[in-house]
Design a protein around this motif. Structure first.
Motif, PDB file in Angstrom:
ATOM      1  N   GLU A  39       0.837  -1.276  -0.061  1.00  0.00           N
ATOM      2  CA  GLU A  39      -0.046   0.085   0.088  1.00  0.00           C
ATOM      3  C   GLU A  39       0.980   1.407   0.069  1.00  0.00           C
ATOM      4  O   GLU A  39       1.857   1.123   0.542  1.00  0.00           O
ATOM      5  N   ILE A  40       0.411   2.139  -0.802  1.00  0.00           N
ATOM      6  CA  ILE A  40       1.014   3.425  -0.691  1.00  0.00           C
ATOM      7  C   ILE A  40       0.373   4.550   0.262  1.00  0.00           C
ATOM      8  O   ILE A  40      -0.901   4.712   0.354  1.00  0.00           O
ATOM      9  N   ILE A  41       1.241   5.286   1.064  1.00  0.00           N
ATOM     10  CA  ILE A  41       0.644   6.555   1.936  1.00  0.00           C
ATOM     11  C   ILE A  41       1.595   7.558   1.122  1.00  0.00           C
ATOM     12  O   ILE A  41       2.635   7.721   1.400  1.00  0.00           O
ATOM     13  N   ALA A  42       0.841   8.631   0.509  1.00  0.00           N
ATOM     14  CA  ALA A  42       1.449   9.477  -0.165  1.00  0.00           C
ATOM     15  C   ALA A  42       0.897  10.869   0.547  1.00  0.00           C
ATOM     16  O   ALA A  42      -0.360  11.050   0.679  1.00  0.00           O
ATOM     17  N   VAL A  43       1.933  11.950   0.600  1.00  0.00           N
ATOM     18  CA  VAL A  43       1.320  13.226   1.094  1.00  0.00           C
ATOM     19  C   VAL A  43       0.532  13.727  -0.092  1.00  0.00           C
ATOM     20  O   VAL A  43       0.896  13.810  -1.204  1.00  0.00           O
TER      21      VAL A  43
END
Length: 175
Positions: free
Chosen positions: A50-54
């Motif tokens: 999973e990606i957690i992006a600003v």
């Protein structure tokens, strides 16, 4: 293997997050994430799940991931179809889809793409089963957050304390 009573080397459960902040080389991060998630159709336990992006860079990250083989699913009904297709009622993955290609999985919901499509990408919230469950297939949710502190906190939660693997794209050493 680990419960067989014989000597074995193995890794435990993992759900590796990848954090991308506003200082990252977004073009490189996008390529690296697609390459990592799509390697062996995301079977390796160390690959991005999973990606957690600003939020400031999320759209540009998605744009660049699509240039490198990600297929973005925006339709919420289609995302729910995917959840039903590949998970056991939103919990663990259905084994018949583990290690299958993005092309194969998309074909099962009526979307035909070529082999250049390596990853299925969609936006999700932090509670979505694709964020919370390790799927071991090339389905990659992206969660937007306001800042790096929120990103790291969410990454720790999504990894569920397994202390297995996490990734980060940043040029800020303090981050």
């Amino acid at each position: 293997v680990l419960s067989s009573g014989k000597k074995a080397i193995g890794a435990g459960a993992g759900n590796p997050p990848v954090v991308v902040d506003e200082t990252a080389n977004i073009e490189k991060a996008a390529k690296d994430i697609v390459d990592g998630c799509s390697f062996d159709n995301n079977l390796p336990c160390i690959a991005e799940k999973e990606i957690i992006a600003v939020d400031d860079i999320a759209d540009y990250l998605i744009f660049n991931m699509k240039k490198h083989g990600a297929y973005e699913v925006k339709d919420k009904a289609l995302i729910e179809k995917l959840v039903e297709l590949v998970t056991k009622e939103g919990k663990g993955p259905k084994t018949e889809f583990v290690g299958k290609s993005a092309q194969y999985i998309l074909s099962k919901v009526g979307i035909n793409v070529g082999p250049e499509i390596k990853v299925i990408l969609m936006e999700a919230d932090e509670f979505h089963p694709f964020v919370q469950e390790e799927l071991m297939m090339p389905i990659l949710p992206i969660v937007r957050v306001d800042n790096i502190d929120q990103a790291i906190d969410l990454a720790v939660k999504a990894e569920h304390g397994n202390r297995h693997t996490a990734h980060m794209h940043s040029k800020n050493i303090d981050n």
